[in-house]
Design a protein around this motif. Structure first.
Motif, PDB file in Angstrom:
ATOM      1  N   ARG A 237       0.834  -1.199   0.000  1.00  0.00           N
ATOM      2  CA  ARG A 237       0.000   0.000   0.000  1.00  0.00           C
ATOM      3  C   ARG A 237       0.868   1.247   0.000  1.00  0.00           C
ATOM      4  NH1 ARG A 237      -3.106   2.034   5.292  1.00  0.00           N
ATOM      5  NH2 ARG A 237      -4.078   3.941   4.478  1.00  0.00           N
ATOM      6  N   GLU A 238       0.481   2.238  -0.811  1.00  0.00           N
ATOM      7  CA  GLU A 238       1.191   3.513  -0.837  1.00  0.00           C
ATOM      8  C   GLU A 238       0.458   4.533   0.013  1.00  0.00           C
ATOM      9  OE1 GLU A 238       2.075   5.089  -4.623  1.00  0.00           O
ATOM     10  OE2 GLU A 238       3.550   3.546  -5.129  1.00  0.00           O
ATOM     11  N   VAL A 239       1.193   5.238   0.857  1.00  0.00           N
ATOM     12  CA  VAL A 239       0.618   6.270   1.721  1.00  0.00           C
ATOM     13  C   VAL A 239       1.445   7.537   1.597  1.00  0.00           C
ATOM     14  CG1 VAL A 239      -0.303   4.581   3.351  1.00  0.00           C
ATOM     15  CG2 VAL A 239       1.986   5.514   3.712  1.00  0.00           C
ATOM     16  N   ARG A 240       0.858   8.632   1.991  1.00  0.00           N
ATOM     17  CA  ARG A 240       1.540   9.928   1.908  1.00  0.00           C
ATOM     18  C   ARG A 240       2.218  10.274   3.226  1.00  0.00           C
ATOM     19  NH1 ARG A 240       0.198  12.663  -2.623  1.00  0.00           N
ATOM     20  NH2 ARG A 240      -1.591  11.891  -3.803  1.00  0.00           N
ATOM     21  N   GLY A 241       3.224  11.127   3.114  1.00  0.00           N
ATOM     22  CA  GLY A 241       3.912  11.586   4.302  1.00  0.00           C
ATOM     23  C   GLY A 241       4.638  12.888   4.022  1.00  0.00           C
ATOM     24  N   ARG A 242       5.334  13.381   5.040  1.00  0.00           N
ATOM     25  CA  ARG A 242       6.124  14.614   4.934  1.00  0.00           C
ATOM     26  C   ARG A 242       7.468  14.402   5.604  1.00  0.00           C
ATOM     27  NH1 ARG A 242       4.096  18.844   1.660  1.00  0.00           N
ATOM     28  NH2 ARG A 242       1.836  18.604   1.599  1.00  0.00           N
ATOM     29  N   VAL A 243       8.492  14.988   5.003  1.00  0.00           N
ATOM     30  CA  VAL A 243       9.805  14.927   5.636  1.00  0.00           C
ATOM     31  C   VAL A 243       9.749  15.682   6.958  1.00  0.00           C
ATOM     32  CG1 VAL A 243      12.232  15.587   5.463  1.00  0.00           C
ATOM     33  CG2 VAL A 243      11.023  14.710   3.450  1.00  0.00           C
ATOM     34  N   ARG A 244      10.113  14.996   8.028  1.00  0.00           N
ATOM     35  CA  ARG A 244      10.079  15.615   9.350  1.00  0.00           C
ATOM     36  C   ARG A 244      11.436  16.173   9.744  1.00  0.00           C
ATOM     37  NH1 ARG A 244      10.404  13.708  14.855  1.00  0.00           N
ATOM     38  NH2 ARG A 244       9.055  14.954  16.212  1.00  0.00           N
ATOM     39  N   THR A 245      12.472  15.394   9.513  1.00  0.00           N
ATOM     40  CA  THR A 245      13.828  15.861   9.819  1.00  0.00           C
ATOM     41  C   THR A 245      14.807  15.337   8.783  1.00  0.00           C
ATOM     42  OG1 THR A 245      14.310  13.974  11.267  1.00  0.00           O
ATOM     43  CG2 THR A 245      13.413  15.951  12.318  1.00  0.00           C
ATOM     44  N   VAL A 246      15.854  16.117   8.541  1.00  0.00           N
ATOM     45  CA  VAL A 246      16.962  15.711   7.678  1.00  0.00           C
ATOM     46  C   VAL A 246      18.238  15.906   8.481  1.00  0.00           C
ATOM     47  CG1 VAL A 246      18.160  16.052   5.491  1.00  0.00           C
ATOM     48  CG2 VAL A 246      15.712  16.519   5.636  1.00  0.00           C
ATOM     49  N   GLY A 247      19.033  14.864   8.602  1.00  0.00           N
ATOM     50  CA  GLY A 247      20.255  14.950   9.395  1.00  0.00           C
ATOM     51  C   GLY A 247      21.227  15.976   8.839  1.00  0.00           C
ATOM     52  N   ARG A 248      22.049  16.529   9.702  1.00  0.00           N
ATOM     53  CA  ARG A 248      23.054  17.523   9.301  1.00  0.00           C
ATOM     54  C   ARG A 248      24.470  17.003   9.432  1.00  0.00           C
ATOM     55  NH1 ARG A 248      20.082  20.018   6.009  1.00  0.00           N
ATOM     56  NH2 ARG A 248      18.230  20.949   6.916  1.00  0.00           N
ATOM     57  N   VAL A 249      24.625  15.858  10.070  1.00  0.00           N
ATOM     58  CA  VAL A 249      25.955  15.279  10.254  1.00  0.00           C
ATOM     59  C   VAL A 249      26.013  13.956   9.512  1.00  0.00           C
ATOM     60  CG1 VAL A 249      27.643  14.421  11.905  1.00  0.00           C
ATOM     61  CG2 VAL A 249      26.191  16.370  12.510  1.00  0.00           C
ATOM     62  N   ALA A 250      26.939  13.842   8.578  1.00  0.00           N
ATOM     63  CA  ALA A 250      27.046  12.636   7.758  1.00  0.00           C
ATOM     64  C   ALA A 250      27.762  11.522   8.521  1.00  0.00           C
ATOM     65  CB  ALA A 250      27.784  12.943   6.462  1.00  0.00           C
ATOM     66  N   ALA A 257      31.706   2.885   1.103  1.00  0.00           N
ATOM     67  CA  ALA A 257      30.396   3.292   0.615  1.00  0.00           C
ATOM     68  C   ALA A 257      30.170   4.775   0.895  1.00  0.00           C
ATOM     69  CB  ALA A 257      29.305   2.465   1.287  1.00  0.00           C
ATOM     70  N   GLU A 258      29.271   5.388   0.132  1.00  0.00           N
ATOM     71  CA  GLU A 258      29.003   6.817   0.270  1.00  0.00           C
ATOM     72  C   GLU A 258      28.471   7.144   1.661  1.00  0.00           C
ATOM     73  OE1 GLU A 258      26.377  10.353  -1.920  1.00  0.00           O
ATOM     74  OE2 GLU A 258      26.275   8.277  -2.634  1.00  0.00           O
ATOM     75  N   ALA A 259      28.894   8.276   2.199  1.00  0.00           N
ATOM     76  CA  ALA A 259      28.409   8.735   3.498  1.00  0.00           C
ATOM     77  C   ALA A 259      26.923   9.054   3.408  1.00  0.00           C
ATOM     78  CB  ALA A 259      29.194   9.961   3.945  1.00  0.00           C
ATOM     79  N   THR A 260      26.233   8.919   4.525  1.00  0.00           N
ATOM     80  CA  THR A 260      24.786   9.162   4.549  1.00  0.00           C
ATOM     81  C   THR A 260      24.400  10.033   5.734  1.00  0.00           C
ATOM     82  OG1 THR A 260      24.385   7.165   5.868  1.00  0.00           O
ATOM     83  CG2 THR A 260      24.276   6.938   3.453  1.00  0.00           C
ATOM     84  N   VAL A 261      23.196  10.608   5.660  1.00  0.00           N
ATOM     85  CA  VAL A 261      22.609  11.357   6.780  1.00  0.00           C
ATOM     86  C   VAL A 261      21.257  10.733   7.095  1.00  0.00           C
ATOM     87  CG1 VAL A 261      23.773  13.526   6.223  1.00  0.00           C
ATOM     88  CG2 VAL A 261      21.520  13.041   5.237  1.00  0.00           C
ATOM     89  N   GLY A 262      20.804  10.929   8.317  1.00  0.00           N
ATOM     90  CA  GLY A 262      19.514  10.389   8.721  1.00  0.00           C
ATOM     91  C   GLY A 262      18.362  11.159   8.106  1.00  0.00           C
ATOM     92  N   LEU A 263      17.287  10.462   7.799  1.00  0.00           N
ATOM     93  CA  LEU A 263      16.081  11.064   7.234  1.00  0.00           C
ATOM     94  C   LEU A 263      14.885  10.471   7.953  1.00  0.00           C
ATOM     95  CD1 LEU A 263      14.921  12.861   4.886  1.00  0.00           C
ATOM     96  CD2 LEU A 263      14.713  10.750   3.582  1.00  0.00           C
ATOM     97  N   GLU A 264      13.964  11.323   8.376  1.00  0.00           N
ATOM     98  CA  GLU A 264      12.748  10.844   9.033  1.00  0.00           C
ATOM     99  C   GLU A 264      11.529  11.424   8.348  1.00  0.00           C
ATOM    100  OE1 GLU A 264      12.420  10.390  13.435  1.00  0.00           O
ATOM    101  OE2 GLU A 264      10.781  11.843  13.236  1.00  0.00           O
ATOM    102  N   VAL A 265      10.576  10.559   8.041  1.00  0.00           N
ATOM    103  CA  VAL A 265       9.349  10.971   7.356  1.00  0.00           C
ATOM    104  C   VAL A 265       8.150  10.654   8.254  1.00  0.00           C
ATOM    105  CG1 VAL A 265       7.807  10.446   5.419  1.00  0.00           C
ATOM    106  CG2 VAL A 265      10.249  10.676   5.036  1.00  0.00           C
ATOM    107  N   ARG A 266       7.305  11.635   8.440  1.00  0.00           N
ATOM    108  CA  ARG A 266       6.082  11.438   9.231  1.00  0.00           C
ATOM    109  C   ARG A 266       4.958  11.031   8.288  1.00  0.00           C
ATOM    110  NH1 ARG A 266       4.292  16.051  13.281  1.00  0.00           N
ATOM    111  NH2 ARG A 266       5.857  14.969  14.515  1.00  0.00           N
ATOM    112  N   LEU A 267       4.289   9.959   8.608  1.00  0.00           N
ATOM    113  CA  LEU A 267       3.196   9.463   7.797  1.00  0.00           C
ATOM    114  C   LEU A 267       1.921  10.245   8.068  1.00  0.00           C
ATOM    115  CD1 LEU A 267       3.795   5.617   8.033  1.00  0.00           C
ATOM    116  CD2 LEU A 267       4.699   7.245   6.367  1.00  0.00           C
ATOM    117  N   GLY A 268       1.071  10.307   7.071  1.00  0.00           N
ATOM    118  CA  GLY A 268      -0.181  11.038   7.218  1.00  0.00           C
ATOM    119  C   GLY A 268      -1.370  10.105   7.312  1.00  0.00           C
ATOM    120  N   GLY A 269      -2.515  10.637   7.753  1.00  0.00           N
ATOM    121  CA  GLY A 269      -3.746   9.882   7.812  1.00  0.00           C
ATOM    122  C   GLY A 269      -3.685   8.684   8.744  1.00  0.00           C
TER     123      GLY A 269
END
Length: 273
Positions: A237-250, A257-269
């Protein structure tokens, strides 16, 4: 904490990215000349708007936001634990030690950092307690930062009603402060376990689910808080959400492997529950 795997995709639009999911997208319109104007500076050319898309799949984790550990306030034996997944609201307790209820939930933002009783200095924690007492039906007098005789009377009445020792003192270990109704997560102890003060008892989270993932650091600047996303859940099932936070420290990747940052998405409905 309940954890499940979820497939997430990142759609970058032009130089910007927009979110997470099997459709994390923020679209931008670009213009591309259909005829060159290099030969004549005064020449005109028709332009055409088009959407530029670059898609990348991410692996994410579906979980409840705001996880924290609740510790025992006193030594003894765990005699009751609220069920995992249960919703706990203001004034309710999370567990019992030696048959005495503990871990009372209050709403607010100020974490317990001192014992509260008559003679305590003014503070926002006093105001927070008085606001909770009033919401629970106990009259603390004027709700402000000062502890008064009315505050003591309200605390004593609350203690009497919940079967606790009536002394007008609220120790910092007695309560757990959360922003609102919370969800009991995974237990860290079992009924019958002996615990000491500070020993982990259970987890507490918000009731809202989020998706967390690792975003390639090279795309960090293109993802913004509030970007619209789509998330594909394990059931397809596909649901919608919004980016809540994007990390600033890699974080450096393993084995080059390529460095990464944390990403958090808040789900809707309903998907957020």
């Amino acid at each position: 904490m309940t954890r499940r795997r979820v497939l997430a995709s990142l759609l970058a639009v032009g130089l910007a990215a927009a979110g997470l999911a099997a459709a994390l997208h923020k679209q931008k319109q670009g213009v591309r000349p259909l005829a060159s104007v290099a030969e004549a500076a005064t020449a005109t050319a028709r332009v055409q708007a088009r959407t530029l898309v670059d898609r990348q799949d991410l692996d994410g984790r579906l979980q409840y936001a705001g996880g924290r550990t609740v510790a025992a306030a006193a030594a003894g034996t765990i005699t009751r634990l609220r069920a995992e997944g249960a919703t706990v609201r203001r004034g309710r307790s999370l567990y019992s030690v030696d048959a005495v209820a503990a871990g009372y939930v209050l709403y607010g933002r100020v974490p317990p950092y001192r014992d509260l009783a008559a003679g305590v200095a003014r503070g926002r924690d006093v105001e927070q307690l008085e606001r909770n007492l009033a919401a629970l039906g106990y009259d603390p007098g004027e709700v402000d930062t000062s502890w008064t005789a009315a505050t003591t009377a309200a605390v004593r009445a609350w203690e009497a009603d919940r079967g606790s020792r009536v002394d007008g003192v609220l120790s910092r270990g007695e309560v757990v402060v959360v922003a609102g109704a919370a969800r009991v997560g995974a237990h860290r102890a079992r009924v019958g376990d002996a615990v000491r003060p500070g020993a982990p008892v259970t987890e507490l989270t918000s009731r809202r689910r989020v998706v967390t993932a690792r975003l390639p650091a090279g795309r960090q600047s293109g993802v913004d808080r509030g970007d619209a996303v789509k998330v594909t859940l394990p059931n397809g099932r596909e649901v919608r959400g919004r980016v809540r936070t994007v990390g600033r420290v890699a974080r450096a990747g393993a084995d080059g492997a390529e460095a990464t940052v944390g990403l958090e998405v808040r789900l809707g409905g309903r998907a957020a529950r």
